[in-house]
Each structure stands twice: as structure tokens, then as C-alpha cells.
Design a protein around this motif. Sequence first.
Motif, PDB file in Angstrom:
ATOM      1  N   SER A   1      20.506  12.334  12.955  1.00 53.67           N
ATOM      2  CA  SER A   1      19.042  12.347  13.065  1.00 53.67           C
ATOM      3  C   SER A   1      18.355  12.341  11.705  1.00 53.67           C
ATOM      4  O   SER A   1      17.269  11.792  11.558  1.00 53.67           O
ATOM      5  CB  SER A   1      18.585  13.574  13.860  1.00 53.67           C
ATOM      6  OG  SER A   1      19.169  13.592  15.139  1.00 53.67           O
ATOM      7  N   LEU A   2      18.977  12.976  10.717  1.00 55.97           N
ATOM      8  CA  LEU A   2      18.433  13.002   9.352  1.00 55.97           C
ATOM      9  C   LEU A   2      19.433  12.355   8.410  1.00 55.97           C
ATOM     10  O   LEU A   2      20.638  12.628   8.487  1.00 55.97           O
ATOM     11  CB  LEU A   2      18.160  14.441   8.894  1.00 55.97           C
ATOM     12  CG  LEU A   2      17.011  15.186   9.582  1.00 55.97           C
ATOM     13  CD1 LEU A   2      16.820  16.547   8.924  1.00 55.97           C
ATOM     14  CD2 LEU A   2      15.726  14.397   9.543  1.00 55.97           C
TER      15      LEU A   2
ATOM     16  N   HIS B   1      19.610  18.160   5.024  1.00 58.28           N
ATOM     17  CA  HIS B   1      20.006  16.978   5.794  1.00 58.28           C
ATOM     18  C   HIS B   1      21.507  16.996   6.075  1.00 58.28           C
ATOM     19  O   HIS B   1      21.942  16.685   7.187  1.00 58.28           O
ATOM     20  CB  HIS B   1      19.637  15.711   5.033  1.00 58.28           C
ATOM     21  CG  HIS B   1      18.171  15.429   5.019  1.00 58.28           C
ATOM     22  ND1 HIS B   1      17.642  14.164   5.103  1.00 58.28           N
ATOM     23  CD2 HIS B   1      17.094  16.257   4.932  1.00 58.28           C
ATOM     24  CE1 HIS B   1      16.323  14.218   5.084  1.00 58.28           C
ATOM     25  NE2 HIS B   1      15.975  15.497   4.947  1.00 58.28           N
TER      26      HIS B   1
ATOM     27  N   GLU C   1      25.319  18.422  13.805  1.00 61.97           N
ATOM     28  CA  GLU C   1      25.392  17.377  14.837  1.00 61.97           C
ATOM     29  C   GLU C   1      26.822  16.858  14.979  1.00 61.97           C
ATOM     30  O   GLU C   1      27.258  16.531  16.090  1.00 61.97           O
ATOM     31  CB  GLU C   1      24.434  16.237  14.492  1.00 61.97           C
ATOM     32  CG  GLU C   1      22.971  16.647  14.606  1.00 61.97           C
ATOM     33  CD  GLU C   1      22.003  15.535  14.251  1.00 61.97           C
ATOM     34  OE1 GLU C   1      20.813  15.653  14.606  1.00 61.97           O
ATOM     35  OE2 GLU C   1      22.435  14.548  13.622  1.00 61.97           O
TER      36      GLU C   1
ATOM     37  N   THR D   1       8.554  13.564  11.860  1.00 64.22           N
ATOM     38  CA  THR D   1       9.809  13.334  12.585  1.00 64.22           C
ATOM     39  C   THR D   1      10.913  14.247  12.057  1.00 64.22           C
ATOM     40  O   THR D   1      11.679  14.832  12.839  1.00 64.22           O
ATOM     41  CB  THR D   1      10.238  11.863  12.434  1.00 64.22           C
ATOM     42  OG1 THR D   1       9.198  11.015  12.912  1.00 64.22           O
ATOM     43  CG2 THR D   1      11.503  11.586  13.227  1.00 64.22           C
ATOM     44  N   HIS D   2      10.999  14.389  10.735  1.00 67.98           N
ATOM     45  CA  HIS D   2      12.016  15.264  10.140  1.00 67.98           C
ATOM     46  C   HIS D   2      11.799  16.717  10.561  1.00 67.98           C
ATOM     47  O   HIS D   2      12.769  17.448  10.810  1.00 67.98           O
ATOM     48  CB  HIS D   2      11.972  15.146   8.616  1.00 67.98           C
ATOM     49  CG  HIS D   2      12.585  13.874   8.111  1.00 67.98           C
ATOM     50  ND1 HIS D   2      12.893  13.662   6.788  1.00 67.98           N
ATOM     51  CD2 HIS D   2      12.943  12.742   8.751  1.00 67.98           C
ATOM     52  CE1 HIS D   2      13.421  12.458   6.641  1.00 67.98           C
ATOM     53  NE2 HIS D   2      13.443  11.882   7.814  1.00 67.98           N
TER      54      HIS D   2
ATOM     55  N   LYS E   1      10.515  17.784  13.338  1.00 70.45           N
ATOM     56  CA  LYS E   1      10.974  17.916  14.723  1.00 70.45           C
ATOM     57  C   LYS E   1      12.489  18.131  14.769  1.00 70.45           C
ATOM     58  O   LYS E   1      12.990  18.988  15.504  1.00 70.45           O
ATOM     59  CB  LYS E   1      10.606  16.672  15.530  1.00 70.45           C
ATOM     60  CG  LYS E   1       9.120  16.416  15.678  1.00 70.45           C
ATOM     61  CD  LYS E   1       8.474  17.373  16.643  1.00 70.45           C
ATOM     62  CE  LYS E   1       7.013  16.976  16.905  1.00 70.45           C
ATOM     63  NZ  LYS E   1       6.323  17.959  17.768  1.00 70.45           N
ATOM     64  N   VAL E   2      13.213  17.330  13.987  1.00 76.20           N
ATOM     65  CA  VAL E   2      14.677  17.432  13.968  1.00 76.20           C
ATOM     66  C   VAL E   2      15.118  18.785  13.420  1.00 76.20           C
ATOM     67  O   VAL E   2      16.012  19.438  13.977  1.00 76.20           O
ATOM     68  CB  VAL E   2      15.279  16.290  13.126  1.00 76.20           C
ATOM     69  CG1 VAL E   2      16.788  16.474  12.975  1.00 76.20           C
ATOM     70  CG2 VAL E   2      14.980  14.937  13.753  1.00 76.20           C
TER      71      VAL E   2
ATOM     72  N   GLU F   1      14.430  21.492  15.975  1.00 75.83           N
ATOM     73  CA  GLU F   1      15.386  21.420  17.082  1.00 75.83           C
ATOM     74  C   GLU F   1      16.739  21.983  16.662  1.00 75.83           C
ATOM     75  O   GLU F   1      17.381  22.736  17.420  1.00 75.83           O
ATOM     76  CB  GLU F   1      15.530  19.976  17.554  1.00 75.83           C
ATOM     77  CG  GLU F   1      16.621  19.735  18.599  1.00 75.83           C
ATOM     78  CD  GLU F   1      16.393  20.516  19.875  1.00 75.83           C
ATOM     79  OE1 GLU F   1      17.380  20.773  20.598  1.00 75.83           O
ATOM     80  OE2 GLU F   1      15.227  20.881  20.163  1.00 75.83           O
ATOM     81  N   THR F   2      17.192  21.637  15.458  1.00 73.71           N
ATOM     82  CA  THR F   2      18.463  22.157  14.958  1.00 73.71           C
ATOM     83  C   THR F   2      18.403  23.669  14.799  1.00 73.71           C
ATOM     84  O   THR F   2      19.351  24.389  15.157  1.00 73.71           O
ATOM     85  CB  THR F   2      18.811  21.510  13.605  1.00 73.71           C
ATOM     86  OG1 THR F   2      18.839  20.089  13.748  1.00 73.71           O
ATOM     87  CG2 THR F   2      20.161  21.989  13.113  1.00 73.71           C
TER      88      THR F   2
END
Length: 430
Positions: A99-100, A151, A158, A380-381, A383-384, A387-388
Motif C-alpha cells: 500500500s505504501l 513505509h 503487510e 491516501t498515505h 489512510k494506510v 489502518e495499519t
Amino acid sequence: MATERPAKLRVFSLNCWGIRFFSKLCTQRYEMIGELLDREQHDIALLQEVWSEQDFLFLKKKLSSSYPHTHYFKSGVIGSGLAAFSKHRIQDALLYQYSLNGYPYMLRHGDWFGGKAVGLVILDVLGLKAHVYVTHLHAEYSRAQDEYLPHRIVQSWELLQFVRHTSCGADLVVLGGDLNMHPQDLGNRLLRSHTGLRDCYTETGTFDGCEDGHTLIANNHFTKKQDLIPFEKGIRIDYILMKGSQRVNMKCESLSTTKGSVADKPFPYSDHEALTAELALFRSEDSRQHESGNTPAVSEQMDVVTEACAVVKEGLCQTEAMRDKAMHLVFGSLLLLLLPLVLAFLPCSCSFSFSTVGLLGAVCISLLLSGALLYLLFTTHIKVLKETEDQMMLTSNDLQTKLTGCQLSGSSSSDGSPELQPRSPFKREE
């Protein structure tokens, strides 16, 4: 006790450094890599940075007899660079793109364009179901000021989640690739502690290779010496990891690396050293006990995930600050955009040429679009990262519950009293 003679599985992993028009001597080195693979006849070859599909097709054709089964993982702008070659039949394949993966405006690094990912091929190895993973994580460009650490931690998280949730039915698990992390780096510890994967270098009975297993060494003709500061002798960032199951116990009997220069050749295979692991597979009734003994302690898992969560949280704060700057750029551009409009309608605007006003307007619009795109990117970053962080908190809470249960169980049993057992919500009380 093993019920039969162990089967052997030879695994090869190499970062090929195959960036067309940028990497040196690409064509000649792919010829050498093809010759090496054809000569050594590994069971599985896992390659990274095969950025050109044309180079993959060259290797596929050259190795068609020795490696009849292949898969090339496609993602990102120029591809994931991941490829798998196998003697054994590939039953299925799956790709997960991280995602990143850095920032698109960091052109001199370029990781974002590569679409870094983890690829899975499911093989039939002598009647056993083998899940083989190949991956390449974001590079570390500065040890002292690692702006990409959050990142890479997200990628590690992930990766471990992908391995955990896709390897449940596997008899054996192998992961090879360029993790871009030192053995004791946080992301590496996170991956191993939550998957149970074991490092072939630390597990092997015999090792033949560079000092301390280094895969990026000063003696390599292509290595940039500044990349090794402050580790002048080299670093170990490429790995082959393994894990057995209840049916199969795995042991790394030998591990070897290339050592820079190649005999009778003026240059090495790549700027990285290649790894070759010879794994022994035991179908044994005792494998359940052996594998469970390698599972990290709950307290260790919780410590690592807590440390990782703190890094993600710090990265979240930094990204939110960058998003705020992007927002300021948008608002500033909007205000500046009003200036040429005002100048165009002022009576004294005759002193300003239309070309000057147009140029000023074009600059303002460019800044506005840049700010808007950066705002969307950083949003967007965020959000990721959030979530993580949420996933890590769930895992941490679950581990805390297990740890508390173990402590209660241990304290109860130590004084002879019965152990505390959780009451089942489905059992009706008498």
C-alpha cells in the motif's frame, strides 16, 4: 524419528539489478545469470529487479528445459520486478502490491514506480504443497535519517499478514528476496516473530560465502561505497527464510553466496550477491513438536508489534504535517491566482502585457494542481498508516489477552491450585 530419507530442495535468490538503460552491463549480466541457473539446476529460483519483461522472456526461453515452470509478477508502472522459476509444477499464483512504497516525486529514488510487492507461487513438490514467496521491500537510502522507515514497516506488516493468511494449508513455506533490512532491524524482527519463518543463515549447518553472510559487499565491482556507510565491509539485506508444518520439518543443510567477482568474467552477476540454500524436508510425526518450539514467545511478539506501532504513529504525524503543507500550498495558489485576474481588469493593466499576466496565471495553476495532487497523495498515505495502526492495535490487544491468560495460568498452577479456564459462552450453566 523421521519415517523416510529427507527430500532435498535447492532454492536460489538474487536481486538482478536489471534497470534497463541505468544498470550497467544488463544484457551481459543476464546472459551470465542464465548460464548460472542452467548450470546449477536449482529447484526454485526467485529473482528480483527483473524490471523488463523482455529480460524475463529471455531468461524463460534460455531456461525452458531446466525450469519449465515460470511466473512473472506484473504491477506498478514498470512492474514489480519479481519472477519465479521452478522445476516443479506451479499450481497457482497470487500478487499483493504494498500500500505504501515511497513518493512519486522522489524521482532519484524511483521505488514508487516499481510497484514493490510480494508474489506467491504454489508448487507441488514431491506431493507436498509448497507456498513460495518472493518479495522486494523499499530501499533504505540513509541509515541515519531513514525517511522511508514507516513505509518499510507497513510493508513488513503487510508481508507478514499476507504470509500468515495465505500459508495456512501449506506443508512448507519458503520466502526469498531483498528485504532491504539488516537482520535485527525492526521490520525483520516483526516479520519473523509473527510468521515463525526462520532465517537460513542462522539455521544452516554449513555456510560458504561472504563474511557474516553479507549480500551487499565492498568488493563487488558495482557496489557504491557510500551505500555501505557506516558498514564498510558490507551488509546482509537479502534472505531465504523457511518454515515447516505439522507434516514436514525443514532444515537448512547448507547456505552459500556468491563473492563478488565471477571466475573467467570481468564483472559480477549483480550489485547484490546471490543466495543458494539447500533445504532438507523430513516427513516426521515429530515435526509438530519441532515447529511449535520455534514459535516466538507471546511477550516477544507483543514487544515487537508495540515498537512497530510507535514507528507507524510517528510516520502518521509526519505525513499529516506534509498534508497540511500541501493544503497551505493549495490556498496560497488560490490567492495568487486572483492576482492576475485583478491585474487584467485594472485600468492601469495596460502596463502589464497579456503574456506576463498569462505566465503568472499558469504558474499559479501549476502550483494549485501540484498542491492538490500532493494533498490527495498524503491523504491516501494517512489512510494506510491509520489502518495499519488499527490492525497492530488489534494484534497487540489479542497478544495482551494471551499474555495475561498465560500469567494467570502460571500463577495458579505454581501453588497447586487449579488453572483458570475461560468460561464458554455456549455452555449452559446447571
